[in-house]
Design an enzyme around this catalytic site. Structure first.
Site, PDB file in Angstrom:
ATOM      1  NE  ARG A  75      -1.545  -2.371   2.832  1.00 49.11           N
ATOM      2  CZ  ARG A  75      -1.976  -3.624   2.479  1.00 49.11           C
ATOM      3  NH1 ARG A  75      -2.990  -4.205   1.996  1.00 49.11           N
ATOM      4  NH2 ARG A  75      -0.918  -4.716   2.929  1.00 49.11           N
ATOM      5  CB  THR A  76       3.508   2.554   2.294  1.00 47.17           C
ATOM      6  OG1 THR A  76       2.652   2.094   3.390  1.00 47.17           O
ATOM      7  CG2 THR A  76       3.813   3.918   2.760  1.00 47.17           C
ATOM      8  CE  LYS A 103      26.660  -4.184  -5.634  1.00 47.02           C
ATOM      9  NZ  LYS A 103      27.024  -3.103  -6.424  1.00 47.02           N
ATOM     10  NE  ARG A 125       6.882   0.834   5.069  1.00 47.39           N
ATOM     11  CZ  ARG A 125       5.626   0.321   4.881  1.00 47.39           C
ATOM     12  NH1 ARG A 125       5.426  -1.091   4.710  1.00 47.39           N
ATOM     13  NH2 ARG A 125       4.624   0.787   5.338  1.00 47.39           N
ATOM     14  CG  HIS A 153       3.145   4.008   8.685  1.00 52.03           C
ATOM     15  ND1 HIS A 153       3.345   4.661   7.531  1.00 52.03           N
ATOM     16  CD2 HIS A 153       2.726   2.791   8.220  1.00 52.03           C
ATOM     17  CE1 HIS A 153       3.081   3.856   6.455  1.00 52.03           C
ATOM     18  NE2 HIS A 153       2.473   2.900   6.727  1.00 52.03           N
TER      19      HIS A 153
HETATM   20  N1   CP Z   1      -0.381  -0.081   5.924  1.00 51.98           N
HETATM   21  C1   CP Z   1       0.861  -0.256   5.429  1.00 51.98           C
HETATM   22  O1   CP Z   1       1.686   0.258   5.913  1.00 51.98           O
HETATM   23  O2   CP Z   1       0.774  -1.226   4.477  1.00 51.98           O
HETATM   24  P1   CP Z   1       2.002  -1.693   3.595  1.00 51.98           P
HETATM   25  O3   CP Z   1       3.221  -2.370   4.363  1.00 51.98           O
HETATM   26  O4   CP Z   1       1.408  -2.615   2.512  1.00 51.98           O
HETATM   27  O5   CP Z   1       2.699  -0.531   2.866  1.00 51.98           O
END
Ligand code: CP
Length: 344
Positions: A75-76, A103, A125, A153
């Site tokens: 999603r993100t 590496k 992320r 998040h």
């Molecule tokens: N909600 C969320 O962060 O989903 P993903 O891990 O798929 O990005």
């Protein structure tokens, strides 16, 4: 200098860049209530655009956005990519599995490398709490935290707030978050979604309950403004919305629950448990869901109650708003270049 083509929130917030004086978006912590509302209001225009057949804007034309994901995402990652492309930017996804991190390159050297490519925004992320802030210190452009370890998040919390706001307005609730009872249930200990949502929803005026088995409840969670529960039934009583979280097995070392079966028995969302909530209560889940563990399938798909797919829709709009707002200073949008900035 150019004017922002989209300024729906003007007049209700401090002028220009003072409406959101932060250099990046590393967390909800440090954001003022009006800054959260500003981002939500800015996202509304993108909700509208995304519902049209032609979904393109030239707002970020010529800009380069790098999505650097060192941890899995559906999603993100996709919604940041779609957000950047719908705003007209060039979007590049760095595949961490194929990057020089493998590496032995350090995270800081990776950050310096991305900076040298003159990205206009970097979305990161990472599995380690604080890793995104570490890279943000090395680069000249805005950095957006797409989830760092157990820390935060922020765009998830913002999209959850936008989703709730839409659903509450449709139900005729004019005061929206004021006094709203939201129960967040699941693996609170390892959840960056829970942390960002506690901060965001509390700031907006909601009462946040968190529910987890003792081993999955962080100490001093009440200091963040949440009411802790171990009894799911009690945590559901009178709640207006319930947000279910999955067990984050990838962050667990050792045994935190007796078994998935027992966990489901005590903490799985069922129709009976949902009936303890306020009438017309809403169900949310940030995904990915483990159907039959933290949530029964029929509840996850319950039309008019489950907001799960709406959360995904709002994710694109929120990420468009964040990319737009955070690049205004560099784009020389009126009133933004002059304003001072705070790091966040
Ligand atoms: N909600 C969320 O962060 O989903 P993903 O891990 O798929 O990005």
């Amino acid at each position: 200098m150019t004017s922002s083509p989209n300024t729906p929130a003007m007049g209700r917030y401090p002028a220009g860049g003072l409406a959101f004086p932060h250099r990046g978006l590393l967390g909800i912590a440090g954001l003022q209530n009006h800054e959260i509302l500003f981002l939500l209001d800015e996202a509304e225009q993108w909700v509208e655009l995304n519902r049209r057949s032609a979904k393109h804007s030239e707002t970020l034309a010529g800009l380069t956005i790098i999505n650097a994901f060192f941890e899995n995402s559906t999603r993100t990652l996709l919604s940041f990519e779609i957000a950047g492309k719908r705003l007209g930017a060039d979007v590049v996804n760095m595949q961490a599995a194929q990057s020089s991190i493998k590496k032995g390159e350090t995270l800081i050297d990776t950050g310096v490398t991305l900076n040298a490519m003159r990205a206009d925004a970097i979305v990161i992320r990472h599995a380690s709490s604080g890793a995104v802030a570490l890279i943000a210190d090395q680069v000249a452009c805005p950095v957006l935290n797409a989830g760092d370890g157990q820390h935060e998040h922020p765009t998830q919390a913002l999209l959850d707030a936008l989703t709730l706001r839409h659903a509450l307005r449709e139900r005729g609730r004019s005061d929206e978050f004021n006094g709203l009872i939201v129960t967040i249930c699941g693996d609170i200990l390892h959840s960056r979604v829970a942390r960002s949502n506690i901060l965001c929803l509390s700031s907006l005026g909601a009462r946040v309950r968190v529910c987890a088995p003792p081993a999955l409840m962080p100490e001093a969670i009440d200091a963040m403004g949440a009411e802790p529960y171990h009894d799911f039934e009690a945590a559901m009583d009178g709640a207006d919305a319930v947000m279910m979280l999955r067990l984050q097995n990838e962050r667990m070392q050792g045994q935190f629950i007796p078994s998935p079966r027992e966990y489901r028995h005590l903490y799985g969302l069922t129709a009976e448990r949902l009936n303890r909530c306020a009438p017309n209560a809403l169900v949310m889940h940030p995904g990915p869901m483990n159907r039959g563990v933290e949530i029964e399938s029929d509840i996850a798909d319950l039309m008019g109650t489950s907001l799960v797919t709406r959360q995904v829709e709002m994710g694109v709009a929120i990420r468009m708003a964040c990319l737009d707002v955070l690049t205004r200073r560099a784009r020389g949008v009126d009133g933004w270049a002059e304003a001072g900035e705070r790091s966040a």
